[in-house]
Design an enzyme around this catalytic site. Sequence first.
Site, mmCIF file in Angstrom:
data_model
loop_
_atom_site.group_PDB
_atom_site.id
_atom_site.type_symbol
_atom_site.label_atom_id
_atom_site.label_comp_id
_atom_site.label_asym_id
_atom_site.label_seq_id
_atom_site.Cartn_x
_atom_site.Cartn_y
_atom_site.Cartn_z
ATOM 1 N N CYS A 38 0.864 -1.278 0.094
ATOM 2 C CA CYS A 38 -0.060 -0.058 0.057
ATOM 3 C C CYS A 38 0.674 1.222 -0.072
ATOM 4 O O CYS A 38 1.843 1.307 0.572
ATOM 5 C CB CYS A 38 -0.928 0.066 1.243
ATOM 6 N N GLY A 39 0.332 2.483 -0.471
ATOM 7 C CA GLY A 39 0.932 3.686 -0.519
ATOM 8 C C GLY A 39 1.330 4.117 1.145
ATOM 9 O O GLY A 39 2.305 4.785 1.330
#
Length: 160
Positions: A38-39
């Site tokens: 995930c970012g």
Amino acid sequence: MTVSNAHQFSFTSIDSKLINLSDFKGKVVLVVNTASKCGFTPQYEGLQKLHEKYKDKGLVIIGVPSSDFANQEFSKISQVKEFIDKEFYVTFLLTEIEKVKGKEAHPFYLWANSESGFIGSPKWNFHKYLIDKSGNFASWFSSPTKPNSQKIIDKIEDLL
């Protein structure tokens, strides 16, 4: 069963050991749904620093890997463990991969989502729930709120 607080729940750790939240009576607990792809994944670093700074003062951090948002978690817990060990050297507690949203969510999340209301329930990875020393729901922080944000630190220090 009526749920009065978080101390009624347990998770299974990434190492297959039981994590009873009742073992943390008298401590403040931060529960975070995590994801390896995930970012927001770099927040692991901030969570680790928070853990190191406050663990001896009574803060427990529990990371809960989940694939609920865009399937951004590995499918096997061994992959999660390998990634975390290699990339972030995490020493706070991590659980098995769990569901954190919907009717199939882990019982802790069903409770916490009910306590926080729709607006306070996870909309993405790295949503944070804060539980006070008595096991009561204390606060929530959305995914973009970094672990080292003054908002989180102030609340933790207030509860400790």
